[in-house]
Design a protein around this motif. Sequence first.
Motif, short mmCIF file in Angstrom:
data_model
loop_
_atom_site.label_atom_id
_atom_site.label_comp_id
_atom_site.label_asym_id
_atom_site.label_seq_id
_atom_site.Cartn_x
_atom_site.Cartn_y
_atom_site.Cartn_z
N ILE A 185 0.85 -1.21 0.00
CA ILE A 185 0.00 0.00 0.00
C ILE A 185 0.88 1.25 0.00
N ILE A 186 1.89 1.27 0.85
CA ILE A 186 2.78 2.43 0.96
C ILE A 186 3.49 2.70 -0.37
N ASN A 187 3.94 1.63 -1.02
CA ASN A 187 4.61 1.79 -2.31
C ASN A 187 3.66 2.33 -3.38
N LYS A 188 2.39 2.00 -3.22
CA LYS A 188 1.39 2.42 -4.20
C LYS A 188 0.98 3.88 -4.03
N ILE A 193 2.39 11.02 5.14
CA ILE A 193 1.84 11.09 6.49
C ILE A 193 2.32 12.39 7.14
N GLN A 194 1.36 13.18 7.60
CA GLN A 194 1.69 14.47 8.18
C GLN A 194 2.20 14.33 9.61
N ASN A 195 1.66 13.39 10.34
CA ASN A 195 2.04 13.22 11.75
C ASN A 195 2.29 11.75 12.03
N LEU A 196 3.57 11.40 12.15
CA LEU A 196 3.94 10.00 12.34
C LEU A 196 3.44 9.43 13.67
N ASN A 197 3.11 10.30 14.59
CA ASN A 197 2.57 9.82 15.88
C ASN A 197 1.19 9.19 15.71
N GLU A 198 0.55 9.43 14.57
CA GLU A 198 -0.76 8.84 14.31
C GLU A 198 -0.67 7.41 13.79
N ILE A 199 0.55 6.95 13.58
CA ILE A 199 0.77 5.56 13.13
C ILE A 199 1.03 4.69 14.36
N ASN A 200 0.22 3.66 14.53
CA ASN A 200 0.29 2.84 15.74
C ASN A 200 1.42 1.82 15.72
N THR A 209 8.98 5.75 6.40
CA THR A 209 10.19 6.57 6.34
C THR A 209 11.13 6.08 5.26
N ILE A 210 11.31 4.77 5.19
CA ILE A 210 12.18 4.19 4.16
C ILE A 210 11.67 4.54 2.78
N SER A 211 10.35 4.56 2.62
CA SER A 211 9.74 4.87 1.32
C SER A 211 9.60 6.37 1.08
N ASN A 212 10.07 7.17 2.03
CA ASN A 212 10.01 8.63 1.91
C ASN A 212 8.56 9.11 1.80
N LYS A 213 7.69 8.52 2.61
CA LYS A 213 6.26 8.84 2.55
C LYS A 213 5.80 9.54 3.84
N ASN A 232 19.66 3.98 11.44
CA ASN A 232 20.03 3.98 10.02
C ASN A 232 18.88 4.44 9.14
N VAL A 233 17.66 4.19 9.57
CA VAL A 233 16.49 4.64 8.81
C VAL A 233 16.46 6.18 8.79
N LEU A 234 16.71 6.77 9.95
CA LEU A 234 16.76 8.23 10.06
C LEU A 234 17.90 8.79 9.22
N ILE A 235 19.07 8.16 9.30
CA ILE A 235 20.24 8.63 8.56
C ILE A 235 19.98 8.61 7.06
N ASN A 236 19.43 7.51 6.57
CA ASN A 236 19.15 7.40 5.13
C ASN A 236 18.12 8.44 4.70
#
Length: 496
Positions: A185-188, A193-200, A209-213, A232-236
């Motif tokens: 779904i994310i790739n599609k 996402i405006q607020n990552l805190n809304e992701i459970n 984050t990896i998908s730059n979404k 490393n996810v943050l760094i990338n």
Amino acid sequence: MARRWKSLWTFLSNNNVDPDKLNIIFRNIILHVEIEDMKNISQKNNFRQKIYTDNNFLNFLENKDRIKEIVAGLSINFENIDFKNSPQELAYFIYENSYYEINIYNLINIMEYFGNFNQVDFDHSNYFCVLNSECDYLIDHIKDYITTYIMDVYLLIDTNKNEDINSYLELLNNDDLDNEMIGHIINKVGTKIQNLNEINNNEVSKLLTISNKIEETWENLLSLKNKKIDTNVLINYLNDVENAEKLSKIRISNSMSEYKNFVLELIYLEAIEDDSYALILKSFPWWYNDLRLEEISHEKVKSLIMNNIIRPAVESFAKIRETHKNLLLTLIERQKSKYLEIIDNLNIDTEDLSNILNSNVIDDSMKNKFYQKILATELFDKNSIIKSLIRIKANNDSFEISDVILKKLLLNKNAEYLDKLKVFNKYYNILSQTDIPEFLNNLPAPYNEIARIDRRALIPITPVNEMFLENLQKLNFISSFKNEKSGFRIYHKLKN
């Protein structure tokens, strides 16, 4: 026969029975065979397929109850039902009991017939379209079979890339979808996402984050830290220069104390590429004089200086000198006024003063202030200092140098001769008659030949040289000079 012969339909469908005769047999089975017997003869053949692929089957019999009985008994899920041209009672029966496949065609037919349908939303924000269709039975059915919906509808619509943020969040937080499916779904979807805190789910946060979404905000990056997502996810993410560029335009408020530790962690992350590092520093509101600079690379320390992250203080000056001495001038240039205030407490050596005097960033007025503050006599024995001072004085008369020091500069043999001539032309009176020979002898040829009264020296014709000779005349060191084709010819007074 159907009761006794469970393989009846398998036999008939595999033995090239005339199609018309086969259809008559099929109709009689539908009309007369008991449901349990119908179940038995429909095993391992295409009997059920003949029903669920027929979009007009609801009109097959006038007996609606019989149709309901067959559909329910055989658990028929229609492939593409024509609700508009079917009896309303049967249409509602199929819809309310979910006797249909979850596919693109059926969703369109159901929404058009039973609720609201918007083609644009269906094509671009499909789950939003479903949730706003007012087809409650459809919505409940899709939520019960969410994975089927994603695979057979959501991912198959090429244009379905702009999901409404709220419906998108509902999908991403759906516990019935595994991470692999959410990854699809994310790739599609292009929606960020405006607020990552809304992701459970932290794994979903990582995938986003990896998908730059995720939106390029410091709140989202702090959320990654708080969720303990792999660094490393943050760094990338930060090493994508476009992300760093957008973040650089968002200033973190110095009142937001929850960011302090996070910012410090970023400062020490050597894996962040230099370009991105320099960009994100623009957002940091705090400066420091106690950073462990020995743990930070040269280029990153330079970025820290250029972005005013290093506080102009004695401690930071000493630390830079100890760990990155070749950046000391950059440090001074960036906060020259501040360092001028504390210069009495700084350890300034010959190289430092020379670099200050040769700086293209520090103006002459400020250089003069540094010079006046230092005024350590031993420094002026250094050739690099002498050359710098004489060059500045030659081009800027307002640069204040005492006569004592100026005389010393003029008599030094290592200073650039043209600079010395320019200064001499303005301050020749500080030299005595006995100083002139030494001054001349320390100039290169042919100027040093002027000191020899037994020769008629010849020097190039230039405005500087003309003034120089006029001043030597005023000092009575030469009697005259003549403009010849090859240069100025110099004459001394003859001895009696």
